[in-house]
Each structure stands twice: as C-alpha cells, then as structure tokens.
Motif scaffolding. Structure first.
Motif, PDB file in Angstrom:
ATOM      1  N   LEU A 108      -6.180   7.210   1.723  1.00  0.00           N
ATOM      2  CA  LEU A 108      -5.053   6.284   1.546  1.00  0.00           C
ATOM      3  C   LEU A 108      -3.763   7.065   1.304  1.00  0.00           C
ATOM      4  N   HIS A 151       0.859  -1.204   0.000  1.00  0.00           N
ATOM      5  CA  HIS A 151       0.000   0.000   0.000  1.00  0.00           C
ATOM      6  C   HIS A 151       0.891   1.249   0.000  1.00  0.00           C
ATOM      7  N   TRP A 172      -6.392  -1.404  -2.593  1.00  0.00           N
ATOM      8  CA  TRP A 172      -7.284  -1.225  -1.438  1.00  0.00           C
ATOM      9  C   TRP A 172      -8.533  -2.117  -1.568  1.00  0.00           C
TER      10      TRP A 172
END
Ligand code: FAD
Length: 516
Positions: free
Chosen positions: A501, A387, A447
C-alpha cells in the motif's frame, strides 16, 4: 428486514429474523439456512458474534444455496420465536434444509465448532444431507468419477471444467465449487485421489491440486501460489469468459469500439492517476460541499478537518497544493459559528494570471473510469484519495495517527452523497476506528474496511462487470501479501500489505498522464 438487531446489523450479511419474517425466511426457502439463536446479554454470544460475521463474509458467495440468519432471544419480540423453536441455551445453531416445511423446528447443531473453518465444514456436511430437495442453486458436491468427466460436456454447456483433486477428508473442492456457484461458464468438480484412471491420465501428483479440463479432452494444471481454496477461487473467477451470473460479458475492447460514449482512456489498472484525485477534489468541494450554502456545527468541523489533511498531505501539483493550503488557512481562521459556502468557493475558484481555475472544473476519470457512466467514478476516487492520504500522513510530535481516518469519517458523515454508504462506513468506524494507534494501523484499517465493503458489494448492481469487486490486492498484484495458515486457510501478510500500500499509493507512484 430490520437494519439492526442485537449483535448484528443488516450490513453483516446475516438475515435478521423477527416474528414477522421468520416463516417467510425459514420455510419453503430455495436455500438452506443456519440460524443462530442468541441472547445479546450472554458473554459467549458476544464472543461468538465476530465469528458468525466472519463466516458470513467468508461464505458470501454461497448465499443462493445456504444463508445465515440470527435472532436475539433476549429481545421481547425475539423471545416468542425462540420459545417456538424450543431454544433454551445460547448461542444455539439450527440447520433448516431447503424447502423446510412450516412445522419444522430445524436440526440442532450441537457442539458446533467456534471457528470459521469448522463451521464451513459443518455446513457442507449438512448440505449433503439434503435428499429429494437439493437447493436448486447448489451445484453437485459429490465426487466425480472418470465416466462422468468423460461425458461431462455432453450435458453441460460451459467453457471451463475445473477439477479439484483431493483426498476424501478435504473440503477444498466443495468450497471452491460453492465459491463459483454464482459464476457462469465454469463448473467445478472434486475428484478423489482414489480415482486412479483420471489421476494417471492427468498425471496428478499433488492433493489438492486443480486442473482445467476441456471438451476436446485436453487439460492443464491451474498454476497458483498455494494449493488452497482462496487461490483456486481467485484464479477461476478470472478465467476468460467466466462472469458473474447476470452480468454482461463485456471487454475493454468492446468498450473502446463503442463510439456512443465518451472516449475510453487507456490506463494501467495497477496505478493511481492524479486526474482521479483532482476530479475527487473538484466533485467534493464544488458539488457535495456546495449543496450546503451555509456550513455550521458538525459540518463545519468536518470541512475543517478535511481541508486540514488535504493541505498537509495531498501530494498534487504545486499549484493545487498551494490552493489547498490557502483554503485551509482561510477556513481555520473562521472562528464564527458558520461560514457561507460562497466565500469558500471564491477562494476555491481563484485563477492564476487569468488562466483556468487552479483546480480543474471537470470530471476526468482515468483509473476510476466505469464501463457505464453510472459506474465507478466519484466513489472510486474517494477511496483512492483517502488511501493516498493515509499513506502520505507523516508522524510529527503532535500528530494523531487517526487524523486522516477521522477526517474521512466526518467528511463521509457530513457530506458524502451516498447516505447508505455513509451509514455503513459510520458503523465500521464506530466499531473499531478507536483501536487505531499508529499511522501504519491507519493505512491497514482503511484497506481492510474497504475490503469489507468490497466483500459486501461483490455481485451488487453497483459492481462494474469490467472491474469486479475482489479482496484487494489480488495474488497476481501482490503475491507476498497472501499466505496460508496451518490448515490451508487464506491469510493476509499485514507487513507485506502495508509495504504494498505504501508503494501503490505513494506520491512517486502517481501517474499524471494517461495513455491517449
Ligand atoms: P472501489 O471499491 O471504489 O475501489 C477503487 C479502487 O481502489 C479500486 O479500483 C482498487 O484499485 C482500489 N482498491 C480496491 N479495494 C481496495 C482496498 N481494500 N484497499 C485499497 N485499495 C483498494 N457502495 C454501495 O453500494 N454501498 C455501500 O455501502 C458503499 N459504501 C461506501 C463507503 C465509502 C466510504 C465509499 C467511499 C464508497 C462506498 N460505496 C458503497 C461505493 C463502493 O465502495 C465503490 O466505491 C463503488 O462501487 C465503485 O467501485 P470500484 O469498482 O470503482 O472500486
């Protein structure tokens, strides 16, 4: 059970029927079932399959009461089953009550809706048609009366009773009841707006709205961002004392007191820790990659891709970044068909001025600590690492928006020790990674696929009871990420999720110290 058949795979959480398992699955089952009979060549079936998969994810928590199955009638073996059940057109749906008898052909669900919400409502209507043989795991779905609520705690040993007040045509109360059916210490009942005594006692004005009601007769309204199923479910699953059935009721305080295990490091659960990222590098480069003394072919390409994105985007300490760059330069200059891991390792273990190795030779989990040594840790750090990398990836003239995702895909395929995880991840990548065409899409793709995995693993043995798998981030963590569509269906606000994010996994947000 087969792992793959026609339009579905085992990771879709749909039971794949075969001539061998069909009787065991459909008859005398404690759960009701809805079966899709399809032909893999039929365009309508192909178009319906994402809806069926999405429904399976959406009602995953209802499984002990109602399960979904599918069978490919175009398959030679499947044909015999479909003929036996009198199927002539595709897709067809049939409902089987819990404890259906062997000769049962199921009930045709004609004219069924082609959207998840409509199908969910149809399923609830069908659950109501059970007469003597109510699925044992299914809680009552009828409306509750004032008298019943008055006497509720005499016969039910739960801490929380959630009352969903709603109108007769609303399904929210029953959906939330089913969402919570695998949780202990809570019961959910629906109460109609016409139940005047209760409505006026609690001063209910909004329909739907949810109230928590206690044995002493006191009550409070459940405060949620939107009066909708997903928000009630999120909030109720997180009430104190509410746990998934069969999971221990442990708290962080219990863990800290438990002196038999490594000391618990206090941490902020909404931050990323460098210690987890460096531990991920240590484990992947010194353990997983090390299990291949000679690296060649697809594996060598995978390692080159991985090192390349690490060298470009890992946001670590300058010395670690320097090391990753050195490793990358060395690796990309190897033009032979194979390399020896030992040569790679010599560079990896280099020290600066005779001190410790630049990349610590230890696993020190912080944000990825588990309440048991076998929970969380490395796989948690792998997700976190990638991520972070998707968020750090920068646009350059020659950059490929899928660069980080492809590096992850090939690393996972070639090296990730959990082979079942690798197979599932490869399935998701093969299905849709090709459609990622911007760096923002790459962040969102990872995600949303991670959330798919969370959905599949919620309640599994690998779930840490202290860190339950949720559709992440929760409404508490990011209220703006969540919304509702027209008829109360939960929706993600992708732009807000992306902003969240980008901040959550940004280099500035990474913590280097944990709370001692
Ligand atoms: P994790 O799911 O590991 O998440 C780590 C952290 O990331 C969370 O604490 C949270 O802060 C954050 N997070 C959670 N969801 C998201 C999201 N959607 N987007 C961004 N951040 C998020 N285990 C299996 O049993 N079966 C499998 O098939 C499987 N497949 C896997 C595939 C891959 C590629 C990886 C890396 C792991 C896989 N695992 C699988 C392991 C599993 O997904 C978890 O990593 C593991 O159970 C540890 O869970 P955790 O509670 O630490 O949270």
């Amino acid at each position: 059970f087969p792992a793959e058949a026609g339009l579905y795979t085992a990771s879709d959480q749909i039971i794949l029927l075969t001539p061998e398992n069909v009787d065991a699955v459909l008859f005398n089952s404690t759960a009701a079932l809805v079966v899709e009979f399809y032909a893999s060549w039929c365009g309508h079936c192909v178009a319906f399959s994402p809806i069926w998969k999405s429904l399976a994810r959406n009602i995953k928590e209802w499984k002990p009461a109602i399960d979904l199955a599918a069978i490919d009638c175009a398959d030679e073996q499947g044909t015999t089953v479909c003929t036996r059940f009198g199927i002539t057109g595709y897709p067809s749906l049939k409902f089987f009550h819990a404890y259906s008898k062997k000769e049962s052909k199921g009930e045709d669900l004609r004219g069924f809706s082609r959207d998840v919400r409509g199908l969910r409502h149809l399923i609830i209507d069908k659950l109501h048609t059970h007469e003597e043989t109510w699925p044992p795991a299914c809680p009552p779905l009828e409306t509750a009366s004032e008298t019943e609520i008055d006497h509720f705690f005499e016969t039910n040993n739960v801490q929380h009773l959630a009352l969903v007040f709603e109108t007769d045509d609303s399904y929210v109360g029953r959906e939330v009841t089913l969402d919570l059916l695998q949780y202990e210490n809570i019961a959910v009942r629906r109460v109609l707006n016409t139940e005047e005594g209760l409505v006026s006692k609690l001063g209910v004005k909004d329909f739907p709205s949810c109230y928590l009601y206690y044995s002493a007769g006191n009550f409070s309204r459940l405060h949620v961002q939107s009066e909708a199923r997903a928000f009630y479910t999120y909030a109720l699953q997180r009430l104190p004392g509410v746990v998934r059935s069969g999971k221990p009721r442990q708290t962080i305080t219990d863990l800290i007191k438990n002196t038999t295990r490594e000391q618990w490091r206090l941490f902020n659960s909404s931050r990323v820790y460098m210690s987890d990222l460096e531990s991920a590098l240590h484990y992947s480069l010194r353990v997983e990659v090390a299990s291949h003394p000679v690296i060649s072919g697809e594996r060598l390409t995978a390692l080159k891709r991985y090192m390349s994105v690490l060298a470009k985007y890992f946001p670590g300490r300058p010395v670690v970044r320097g090391l990753l760059k050195t490793l990358d330069i060395w690796l990309q200059s190897q033009h032979g068909s194979e390399i020896k891991y030992s040569a790679f390792r010599d560079i990896l273990d280099r020290t600066v001025e005779n001190t410790d190795a630049v990349l610590p030779d230890v696993l020190r989990w912080v944000g990825c600590q588990g309440s048991q040594p076998h929970l969380r840790g490395y796989p948690c750090s792998v997700w976190t690492l990638f991520h972070v990398l998707t968020v750090q990836a920068k646009n350059t003239a020659s950059s490929d928006p899928r660069e980080v995702l492809q590096a992850m895909r090939s690393y996972v395929r070639s090296f990730f020790g959990c082979r079942e995880c690798a197979a599932h991840f490869e399935g998701m990548a093969a299905e849709s990674m090709h459609s990622v065409n911007t760096l923002s899409n790459a962040v969102l793709w990872l995600w949303s696929r991670h959330n798919r995995v969370n959905n599949r693993l919620a309640g599994a043995l690998s779930e840490d009871p202290l860190f339950p798998k949720i559709q992440w981030p929760s409404p508490d963590q990011c209220p703006r990420c969540h919304g509702v569509r027209g008829k109360g269906e939960h929706s993600w606000n992708d732009e807000e999720v992306l902003a969240f994010l980008r901040s959550y996994f940004s280099s500035e947000h990474i913590l280097y110290d944990y709370l001692e």
